[in-house]
Design a protein around this motif. Structure first.
Motif, PDB file in Angstrom:
ATOM      1  N   ASP A 200      -0.927  30.458 -49.646  1.00 32.07           N
ATOM      2  CA  ASP A 200      -0.536  31.372 -50.721  1.00 32.07           C
ATOM      3  C   ASP A 200      -1.773  31.974 -51.398  1.00 32.07           C
ATOM      4  O   ASP A 200      -1.833  33.179 -51.650  1.00 32.07           O
ATOM      5  CB  ASP A 200       0.323  30.619 -51.743  1.00 32.07           C
ATOM      6  N   ASN A 201      -2.762  31.138 -51.665  1.00 32.59           N
ATOM      7  CA  ASN A 201      -3.976  31.631 -52.325  1.00 32.59           C
ATOM      8  C   ASN A 201      -4.775  32.576 -51.429  1.00 32.59           C
ATOM      9  O   ASN A 201      -5.337  33.577 -51.911  1.00 32.59           O
ATOM     10  CB  ASN A 201      -4.847  30.450 -52.763  1.00 32.59           C
ATOM     11  N   LEU A 202      -4.821  32.265 -50.139  1.00 29.49           N
ATOM     12  CA  LEU A 202      -5.484  33.175 -49.203  1.00 29.49           C
ATOM     13  C   LEU A 202      -4.777  34.530 -49.184  1.00 29.49           C
ATOM     14  O   LEU A 202      -5.425  35.588 -49.155  1.00 29.49           O
ATOM     15  CB  LEU A 202      -5.507  32.574 -47.803  1.00 29.49           C
ATOM     16  N   ALA A 203      -3.453  34.480 -49.220  1.00 30.14           N
ATOM     17  CA  ALA A 203      -2.679  35.724 -49.247  1.00 30.14           C
ATOM     18  C   ALA A 203      -2.997  36.530 -50.509  1.00 30.14           C
ATOM     19  O   ALA A 203      -3.118  37.764 -50.456  1.00 30.14           O
ATOM     20  CB  ALA A 203      -1.188  35.420 -49.181  1.00 30.14           C
ATOM     21  N   HIS A 204      -3.167  35.843 -51.620  1.00 31.73           N
ATOM     22  CA  HIS A 204      -3.458  36.553 -52.866  1.00 31.73           C
ATOM     23  C   HIS A 204      -4.865  37.157 -52.877  1.00 31.73           C
ATOM     24  O   HIS A 204      -5.088  38.184 -53.523  1.00 31.73           O
ATOM     25  CB  HIS A 204      -3.248  35.626 -54.068  1.00 31.73           C
ATOM     26  N   THR A 205      -5.796  36.531 -52.160  1.00 31.53           N
ATOM     27  CA  THR A 205      -7.111  37.184 -52.041  1.00 31.53           C
ATOM     28  C   THR A 205      -6.975  38.468 -51.214  1.00 31.53           C
ATOM     29  O   THR A 205      -7.665  39.459 -51.478  1.00 31.53           O
ATOM     30  CB  THR A 205      -8.164  36.250 -51.405  1.00 31.53           C
ATOM     31  N   ASN A 206      -6.079  38.451 -50.225  1.00 30.67           N
ATOM     32  CA  ASN A 206      -5.805  39.676 -49.462  1.00 30.67           C
ATOM     33  C   ASN A 206      -5.215  40.752 -50.375  1.00 30.67           C
ATOM     34  O   ASN A 206      -5.561  41.932 -50.270  1.00 30.67           O
ATOM     35  CB  ASN A 206      -4.823  39.381 -48.320  1.00 30.67           C
ATOM     36  N   LEU A 207      -4.328  40.346 -51.272  1.00 26.83           N
ATOM     37  CA  LEU A 207      -3.740  41.306 -52.211  1.00 26.83           C
ATOM     38  C   LEU A 207      -4.808  41.902 -53.117  1.00 26.83           C
ATOM     39  O   LEU A 207      -4.800  43.116 -53.386  1.00 26.83           O
ATOM     40  CB  LEU A 207      -2.667  40.623 -53.068  1.00 26.83           C
TER      41      LEU A 207
END
Length: 329
Positions: A200-207
């Motif tokens: 989830d946190n990796l995805a948010h860095t993508n965002l």
């Protein structure tokens, strides 16, 4: 505790993991009735309700567990995190500080947990601090500093504490050091790939880097791999990614999946209404829209109107959306 009780608990847990929630719930409740001091049953009932978004009911079971053993740090940590998820900062802080205080006389593991839990509390407090004025900006910076210090203390106690490392990554991301945060998240995922919050946190860095396609792909993998398509928060994160990429139709579709799990969540309904309204506006603004698209826009506009009308007339006094705005729509 008799061996038979533990076996019954493990069978109930197996049913829960297979998605047979009703069977698991019935077995846990029977265990509570037969063995009222067996705290694990209370905790699983609370966790199941928490994962369904029924946080008040979950709180009741955790409090029941606490009445059985007031010193159990697992129960206090679950209650603290539940308070935190509901934005109840002061009760959460008291709960985590009680763990921190008692852990000085207990184990290194409990001490580490208390440091990470308090770090999470200050991190969340930072996100609620108003940054549009000097005092708020200073408070935000102070909370982030305290959070990072607490995570660092936990990491000092155990350099392999993935939760503490993840916390430091989250603080760095909020401070705008996205690449450094991403490196930490990648290292944690490589060390242990079975922690869904890392995905989830990796995805948010993508965002943060506007890599919406990658973010959506990672969140969908997380949902399928860890939650079997049943986690409301992950669906909301996916919907947010679609919304930020201007795919309002997919955002609405994804939010409906979340609403299917928690059908009484009026905030999600409100957000569906906003997405449907955005769909209609986007189509009407596009001079190249054909008849089919215009009909779709009309349906979306009607759907948004129906949702906002219903929510504006709601008698619920504890809503997380603006009734005033709902009435305006």
């Amino acid at each position: 505790m008799p061996l038979g009780t533990t076996i019954r608990y493990n069978i109930a847990r197996a049913h829960e993991l297979k998605g047979e929630r009703a069977t698991a719930e019935a077995m846990y409740k029977q265990l509570v009735k037969d063995h009222p001091t067996y705290i694990e049953s209370y905790l699983r009932l609370g966790c199941m309700l928490r994962d369904q978004g029924r946080k008040n009911k979950a709180s009741d079971w955790f409090k029941e567990a606490l009445s059985v053993d007031v010193s159990d740090y697992r129960t206090r940590s679950l209650l603290g995190n539940l308070h935190l998820s509901k934005g109840e900062i002061i009760p959460a802080q008291k709960m985590f500080e009680s763990i921190n205080k008692d852990s000085k006389e207990k184990t290194k593991r409990e001490d580490m947990y208390a440091q990470v839990a308090l770090g999470s509390l200050f991190h969340q407090s930072a996100s609620t601090a108003k940054r549009n004025d000097p005092k708020g900006a200073q408070k935000h910076a102070d909370y982030l500093r305290r959070a990072q210090d607490l995570y660092a203390k936990a990491l000092k106690l155990d350099g392999r504490n993935m939760y503490a490392a993840n916390g430091i990554g989250c603080v760095l991301a909020e401070r705008g050091h996205v690449n450094e945060a991403r490196q930490i998240f990648v290292q944690v995922r490589e060390a242990t790939g079975d922690m869904p919050f890392i995905w989830d946190n990796l995805a948010h860095t993508n965002l943060q880097q506007k890599q919406y396609v990658n973010a959506i792909k990672m969140l969908k993998t997380c949902q399928a791999r860890f939650f079997g398509g049943r986690d409301v928060d992950v669906y909301i994160s996916i919907a947010r990614a679609y919304f930020l990429s201007n795919d309002f139709a997919m955002a609405a579709k994804t939010l409906r999946k979340a609403l299917h799990i928690t059908p009484t969540d009026s905030e999600t309904e409100y957000n569906i209404g906003l997405c449907e309204q955005k769909v209609a506006v986007a189509v009407l603004k596009d001079t190249k829209s054909d008849t089919t698209q215009l009909l779709m826009a009309k349906r979306s506009a009607k759907m948004a109107e129906r949702i906002f009308t219903m929510l504006a007339q709601s008698n619920d006094k504890h809503t997380k959306y603006s009734k005033t705005l709902a009435k305006m729509y």
